[in-house]
Write a protein that holds these residues in place. Sequence first.
Motif, short mmCIF file in Angstrom:
data_model
loop_
_atom_site.label_atom_id
_atom_site.label_comp_id
_atom_site.label_asym_id
_atom_site.label_seq_id
_atom_site.Cartn_x
_atom_site.Cartn_y
_atom_site.Cartn_z
N GLN A 288 0.84 -1.20 0.00
CA GLN A 288 0.00 0.00 0.00
C GLN A 288 0.88 1.25 0.00
O GLN A 288 1.85 1.34 0.75
N HIS A 289 0.52 2.20 -0.86
CA HIS A 289 1.20 3.49 -0.94
C HIS A 289 0.17 4.56 -0.63
O HIS A 289 -0.90 4.59 -1.24
N ILE A 290 0.48 5.45 0.31
CA ILE A 290 -0.42 6.54 0.65
C ILE A 290 0.31 7.86 0.38
O ILE A 290 1.43 8.07 0.86
N TYR A 291 -0.33 8.71 -0.38
CA TYR A 291 0.25 10.00 -0.76
C TYR A 291 -0.51 11.11 -0.05
O TYR A 291 -1.74 11.11 -0.03
N TYR A 292 0.24 12.07 0.53
CA TYR A 292 -0.34 13.17 1.30
C TYR A 292 0.12 14.51 0.72
O TYR A 292 1.24 14.63 0.23
N TYR B 67 -13.06 -0.14 -6.99
CA TYR B 67 -11.73 0.37 -7.27
C TYR B 67 -11.50 0.43 -8.77
O TYR B 67 -12.18 -0.26 -9.55
N PHE C 266 -6.90 2.02 -7.02
CA PHE C 266 -7.29 3.10 -6.14
C PHE C 266 -8.80 3.12 -6.01
O PHE C 266 -9.52 2.64 -6.87
N GLY D 25 -5.74 12.11 1.77
CA GLY D 25 -4.68 11.29 1.18
C GLY D 25 -5.24 10.49 0.03
O GLY D 25 -6.46 10.35 -0.13
N VAL E 164 -4.77 6.72 -1.65
CA VAL E 164 -4.23 5.38 -1.38
C VAL E 164 -4.18 4.59 -2.69
O VAL E 164 -5.16 4.51 -3.42
N GLU F 195 -3.04 0.70 -3.96
CA GLU F 195 -2.61 -0.65 -3.60
C GLU F 195 -1.86 -1.22 -4.80
O GLU F 195 -2.34 -1.14 -5.92
#
Length: 88
Positions: free
Chosen positions: A3-7, A47, A63, A80, A82, A84
């Motif tokens: 999982q990558h979460i971008y803020y 998704y 996403f 954020g 997210v 996957e």
Amino acid sequence: MTQHIYYKLQHRFFDSLVAFTASIASLGIVLPAQANGNLSGYSPSDYLTLTGNPKISGIEFRFFPKNILSALVNNTCPSGVVFEEYPI
């Protein structure tokens, strides 16, 4: 699955990522709605997939557009985005 979460405060490209994912998600809803009439929005479990080349990256990203679009509908920015990551 990774999982990558971008803020917004951590990633300079966050605003562009929100615009890109919202655009892709909007097309995913508007095209079937245009073809079939009224259509409900995305559910939390829906998704969209961005699939790479199996011989190059070997991964796909998923996403969930509900959170992104719900924030935009409420005239706010999502907290954020997210993604996957799955092997293909």
